[in-house]
Scaffold this motif. Structure first.
Motif, PDB file in Angstrom:
ATOM      1  N   ALA A  25       0.757  -0.966  -0.085  1.00 38.08           N
ATOM      2  CA  ALA A  25       0.047  -0.061  -0.083  1.00 38.08           C
ATOM      3  C   ALA A  25       0.936   1.209  -0.082  1.00 38.08           C
ATOM      4  N   VAL A  26       0.864   1.968  -0.966  1.00 38.78           N
ATOM      5  CA  VAL A  26       1.845   3.045  -1.274  1.00 38.78           C
ATOM      6  C   VAL A  26       1.201   4.499  -1.414  1.00 38.78           C
ATOM      7  N   PRO A  27       1.169   5.281  -0.483  1.00 32.20           N
ATOM      8  CA  PRO A  27       0.463   6.583  -0.594  1.00 32.20           C
ATOM      9  C   PRO A  27       0.958   7.176  -1.868  1.00 32.20           C
ATOM     10  N   THR A  28      -0.026   8.018  -2.811  1.00 34.59           N
ATOM     11  CA  THR A  28       0.452   8.641  -3.806  1.00 34.59           C
ATOM     12  C   THR A  28       0.352  10.097  -3.578  1.00 34.59           C
ATOM     13  N   PRO A  36      -1.957  12.660  -0.054  1.00 36.11           N
ATOM     14  CA  PRO A  36      -2.429  12.652   1.187  1.00 36.11           C
ATOM     15  C   PRO A  36      -4.035  11.957   1.317  1.00 36.11           C
ATOM     16  N   GLN A  37      -4.423  11.855   0.089  1.00 37.66           N
ATOM     17  CA  GLN A  37      -6.023  11.063   0.039  1.00 37.66           C
ATOM     18  C   GLN A  37      -5.965   9.756  -0.494  1.00 37.66           C
ATOM     19  N   ASP A  38      -4.774   9.429  -1.287  1.00 34.03           N
ATOM     20  CA  ASP A  38      -4.894   8.258  -2.087  1.00 34.03           C
ATOM     21  C   ASP A  38      -3.861   7.577  -2.003  1.00 34.03           C
ATOM     22  N   THR A  39      -4.076   6.156  -2.070  1.00 34.01           N
ATOM     23  CA  THR A  39      -3.135   5.193  -2.106  1.00 34.01           C
ATOM     24  C   THR A  39      -3.205   3.897  -3.211  1.00 34.01           C
ATOM     25  N   ARG A  40      -2.079   3.470  -3.620  1.00 35.60           N
ATOM     26  CA  ARG A  40      -2.217   2.626  -4.651  1.00 35.60           C
ATOM     27  C   ARG A  40      -1.661   1.279  -3.833  1.00 35.60           C
ATOM     28  N   VAL A  41      -2.573   0.308  -4.234  1.00 38.33           N
ATOM     29  CA  VAL A  41      -2.592  -0.924  -3.711  1.00 38.33           C
ATOM     30  C   VAL A  41      -2.204  -2.061  -4.693  1.00 38.33           C
ATOM     31  N   SER A  42      -1.386  -2.914  -4.317  1.00 39.70           N
ATOM     32  CA  SER A  42      -0.925  -3.817  -5.090  1.00 39.70           C
ATOM     33  C   SER A  42      -0.834  -5.149  -4.250  1.00 39.70           C
ATOM     34  N   ARG A  43      -1.432  -6.278  -4.711  1.00 41.87           N
ATOM     35  CA  ARG A  43      -1.168  -7.736  -4.213  1.00 41.87           C
ATOM     36  C   ARG A  43      -0.476  -8.540  -5.194  1.00 41.87           C
ATOM     37  N   PHE A  44       0.270  -9.351  -4.727  1.00 40.14           N
ATOM     38  CA  PHE A  44       0.955 -10.559  -5.454  1.00 40.14           C
ATOM     39  C   PHE A  44       0.592 -11.823  -4.917  1.00 40.14           C
ATOM     40  N   TYR A  45       0.551 -12.707  -5.345  1.00 35.75           N
ATOM     41  CA  TYR A  45       0.226 -14.091  -4.920  1.00 35.75           C
ATOM     42  C   TYR A  45       1.089 -15.215  -5.215  1.00 35.75           C
ATOM     43  N   GLY A  46       1.808 -16.065  -4.476  1.00 35.35           N
ATOM     44  CA  GLY A  46       2.419 -17.143  -4.656  1.00 35.35           C
ATOM     45  C   GLY A  46       1.395 -18.434  -4.505  1.00 35.35           C
ATOM     46  N   LEU A  49     -12.401  -8.857  -1.727  1.00 34.83           N
ATOM     47  CA  LEU A  49     -11.755  -8.401  -0.764  1.00 34.83           C
ATOM     48  C   LEU A  49     -11.284  -6.762  -0.891  1.00 34.83           C
ATOM     49  N   ILE A  50     -11.005  -6.356  -2.250  1.00 38.88           N
ATOM     50  CA  ILE A  50     -10.909  -5.099  -2.504  1.00 38.88           C
ATOM     51  C   ILE A  50     -12.141  -4.280  -1.927  1.00 38.88           C
ATOM     52  N   ASP A  51     -13.148  -4.753  -2.383  1.00 39.26           N
ATOM     53  CA  ASP A  51     -14.571  -3.935  -2.120  1.00 39.26           C
ATOM     54  C   ASP A  51     -14.670  -3.734  -0.874  1.00 39.26           C
ATOM     55  N   GLN A  52     -14.354  -4.986   0.219  1.00 35.36           N
ATOM     56  CA  GLN A  52     -14.660  -4.986   1.490  1.00 35.36           C
ATOM     57  C   GLN A  52     -13.773  -3.918   2.136  1.00 35.36           C
ATOM     58  N   ASP A  53     -12.321  -3.849   1.559  1.00 38.92           N
ATOM     59  CA  ASP A  53     -11.282  -2.909   2.113  1.00 38.92           C
ATOM     60  C   ASP A  53     -11.858  -1.529   1.723  1.00 38.92           C
TER      61      ASP A  53
END
Length: 84
Positions: free
Chosen positions: A4-7, A9-19, A39-43
């Motif tokens: 989760a990387v803030p871009t 003060p109001q927005d964050t870019r989220v990336s998920r990687f799965y093995g 999951l993203i919708d819940q978050d």
């Protein structure tokens, strides 16, 4: 892996990687995408319900034992940046 990387003060870019240790026959890519979007919708629902602007280093925190990795990472980051 979750990033989760803030871009700003109001927005964050989220990336998920799965093995994965399954095959496409066991769980299709489409099923994984549906699961992930759920999951993203819940978050999103949770995050949009909290204050839009938070202090970068909240004051008055009450960390518990489970938060020790967070506190250690902050300490190491501060040491690395020589802010302590």
């Amino acid at each position: 892996m979750f990033h989760a990387v803030p871009t700003n003060p109001q927005d964050t870019r989220v990336s998920r990687f799965y093995g994965r240790n399954d095959t496409g026959k066991q769980v299709s890519a489409a099923a994984m995408v549906r699961f992930e979007r759920g999951l993203i919708d819940q978050d999103r629902a949770i995050l949009t319900a909290v204050a839009a602007v938070l202090e970068p280093w909240p004051t008055g925190e009450h960390l518990i034992e489970a938060d020790q990795p967070i506190a250690l990472m902050r300490q190491r980051l501060m040491d690395l940046l020589q802010l302590r």
